[in-house]
Design a protein around this motif. Structure first.
Motif, PDB file in Angstrom:
ATOM      1  N   ARG A 127     -18.823 -58.252 -33.044  1.00  0.00           N
ATOM      2  CA  ARG A 127     -18.482 -59.290 -32.059  1.00  0.00           C
ATOM      3  C   ARG A 127     -17.425 -58.795 -31.080  1.00  0.00           C
ATOM      4  O   ARG A 127     -17.535 -59.010 -29.871  1.00  0.00           O
ATOM      5  CB  ARG A 127     -17.956 -60.542 -32.772  1.00  0.00           C
ATOM      6  CG  ARG A 127     -19.026 -61.353 -33.425  1.00  0.00           C
ATOM      7  CD  ARG A 127     -18.445 -62.652 -33.998  1.00  0.00           C
ATOM      8  NE  ARG A 127     -19.347 -63.190 -34.970  1.00  0.00           N
ATOM      9  CZ  ARG A 127     -19.208 -63.083 -36.290  1.00  0.00           C
ATOM     10  NH1 ARG A 127     -18.168 -62.466 -36.798  1.00  0.00           N
ATOM     11  NH2 ARG A 127     -20.095 -63.601 -37.099  1.00  0.00           N
ATOM     12  N   LEU A 128     -16.400 -58.129 -31.603  1.00  0.00           N
ATOM     13  CA  LEU A 128     -15.349 -57.615 -30.725  1.00  0.00           C
ATOM     14  C   LEU A 128     -15.913 -56.581 -29.756  1.00  0.00           C
ATOM     15  O   LEU A 128     -15.569 -56.584 -28.572  1.00  0.00           O
ATOM     16  CB  LEU A 128     -14.212 -57.011 -31.551  1.00  0.00           C
ATOM     17  CG  LEU A 128     -13.398 -58.000 -32.387  1.00  0.00           C
ATOM     18  CD1 LEU A 128     -12.378 -57.249 -33.233  1.00  0.00           C
ATOM     19  CD2 LEU A 128     -12.742 -59.058 -31.525  1.00  0.00           C
ATOM     20  N   LEU A 184     -17.941 -58.381 -27.037  1.00  0.00           N
ATOM     21  CA  LEU A 184     -17.056 -59.051 -26.084  1.00  0.00           C
ATOM     22  C   LEU A 184     -16.321 -58.038 -25.208  1.00  0.00           C
ATOM     23  O   LEU A 184     -16.105 -58.280 -24.023  1.00  0.00           O
ATOM     24  CB  LEU A 184     -16.060 -59.945 -26.817  1.00  0.00           C
ATOM     25  CG  LEU A 184     -16.673 -61.185 -27.467  1.00  0.00           C
ATOM     26  CD1 LEU A 184     -15.649 -61.866 -28.379  1.00  0.00           C
ATOM     27  CD2 LEU A 184     -17.186 -62.148 -26.414  1.00  0.00           C
ATOM     28  N   ARG A 210     -16.381 -57.689 -20.883  1.00  0.00           N
ATOM     29  CA  ARG A 210     -15.170 -57.901 -20.084  1.00  0.00           C
ATOM     30  C   ARG A 210     -15.247 -57.447 -18.625  1.00  0.00           C
ATOM     31  O   ARG A 210     -14.807 -58.192 -17.749  1.00  0.00           O
ATOM     32  CB  ARG A 210     -13.986 -57.199 -20.736  1.00  0.00           C
ATOM     33  CG  ARG A 210     -13.408 -57.942 -21.865  1.00  0.00           C
ATOM     34  CD  ARG A 210     -12.206 -57.216 -22.409  1.00  0.00           C
ATOM     35  NE  ARG A 210     -11.622 -57.963 -23.494  1.00  0.00           N
ATOM     36  CZ  ARG A 210     -10.788 -57.459 -24.355  1.00  0.00           C
ATOM     37  NH1 ARG A 210     -10.411 -56.202 -24.261  1.00  0.00           N
ATOM     38  NH2 ARG A 210     -10.297 -58.199 -25.313  1.00  0.00           N
ATOM     39  N   LEU A 215     -10.645 -65.735 -27.398  1.00  0.00           N
ATOM     40  CA  LEU A 215     -11.414 -65.571 -28.625  1.00  0.00           C
ATOM     41  C   LEU A 215     -10.764 -66.463 -29.669  1.00  0.00           C
ATOM     42  O   LEU A 215      -9.574 -66.319 -29.961  1.00  0.00           O
ATOM     43  CB  LEU A 215     -11.393 -64.110 -29.077  1.00  0.00           C
ATOM     44  CG  LEU A 215     -12.043 -63.795 -30.423  1.00  0.00           C
ATOM     45  CD1 LEU A 215     -13.532 -64.142 -30.409  1.00  0.00           C
ATOM     46  CD2 LEU A 215     -11.829 -62.332 -30.778  1.00  0.00           C
ATOM     47  N   LEU A 262     -10.875 -67.769 -33.546  1.00  0.00           N
ATOM     48  CA  LEU A 262     -11.375 -67.418 -34.877  1.00  0.00           C
ATOM     49  C   LEU A 262     -10.775 -68.371 -35.902  1.00  0.00           C
ATOM     50  O   LEU A 262      -9.590 -68.685 -35.844  1.00  0.00           O
ATOM     51  CB  LEU A 262     -10.984 -65.979 -35.217  1.00  0.00           C
ATOM     52  CG  LEU A 262     -11.444 -64.902 -34.237  1.00  0.00           C
ATOM     53  CD1 LEU A 262     -10.740 -63.591 -34.520  1.00  0.00           C
ATOM     54  CD2 LEU A 262     -12.954 -64.747 -34.308  1.00  0.00           C
ATOM     55  N   SER A 274      -7.471 -60.039 -23.523  1.00  0.00           N
ATOM     56  CA  SER A 274      -7.690 -61.482 -23.500  1.00  0.00           C
ATOM     57  C   SER A 274      -6.947 -62.118 -24.660  1.00  0.00           C
ATOM     58  O   SER A 274      -6.506 -61.444 -25.587  1.00  0.00           O
ATOM     59  CB  SER A 274      -9.180 -61.820 -23.567  1.00  0.00           C
ATOM     60  OG  SER A 274      -9.734 -61.376 -24.783  1.00  0.00           O
ATOM     61  N   VAL A 323      -6.276 -64.107 -28.066  1.00  0.00           N
ATOM     62  CA  VAL A 323      -6.915 -64.279 -29.369  1.00  0.00           C
ATOM     63  C   VAL A 323      -6.145 -65.361 -30.115  1.00  0.00           C
ATOM     64  O   VAL A 323      -4.923 -65.304 -30.216  1.00  0.00           O
ATOM     65  CB  VAL A 323      -6.906 -62.970 -30.193  1.00  0.00           C
ATOM     66  CG1 VAL A 323      -7.438 -63.214 -31.599  1.00  0.00           C
ATOM     67  CG2 VAL A 323      -7.710 -61.887 -29.491  1.00  0.00           C
TER      68      VAL A 323
END
Length: 132
Positions: free
Chosen positions: A59-60, A63, A67, A75, A77, A103, A105
């Motif tokens: 997922r990281l 993403l 960017r 993000l 979680l 970004s 988190v």
């Protein structure tokens, strides 16, 4: 994508699993992780925690690839570290801190001891904690 995901996954597993490989030799494509020893492990052979870390790394990476062409988005979680021991949780927090350079988190958890894990892994200035 696999290069970026491999980097995150290696960081999360303390270098135990160093590279992700796409195996298209069977009818169904498979994702395989390579250990530092050179041996390989398929996703279905991983522990629940290691598989969770793999999916987070993917997922990281996805993403991160997004960017350059999209505006930054946070993000969010929720209890992402629930299947990780404290050592891996610290490594995941370091990986998330690296991701957070581009970004925001936000990590929600009800495990208060993770604040101490974050403090040890990231230092006092590496994160902000809010207790609800």
């Amino acid at each position: 994508m696999l290069t970026a995901a491999s980097s995150y996954f290696s960081r999360m597993t303390r270098g135990e699993l160093v590279r992700l490989i796409s195996d298209d030799s069977d009818k169904e494509p498979a994702l395989i992780a390579e250990r530092s020893s050179g041996s390989r492990v398929r996703v279905e052979e991983m522990s629940e925690g290691t598989a969770d870390q793999l999916y987070l790394a993917l997922r990281l990476a996805a993403l991160e690839l997004r960017r350059p062409s999209h505006p930054p988005m946070p993000l969010v979680l929720d209890d992402t570290l629930i299947t990780s021991d404290d050592a891996r949780a610290a490594n995941i927090l370091r990986a998330l801190a690296r991701f957070a350079e581009g970004s925001q988190v936000m990590l929600f958890t009800h495990h208060r001891h993770l604040v101490d894990v974050a403090r040890a892994a990231l230092g006092e200035q590496g994160f902000v904690s809010h207790v609800l």
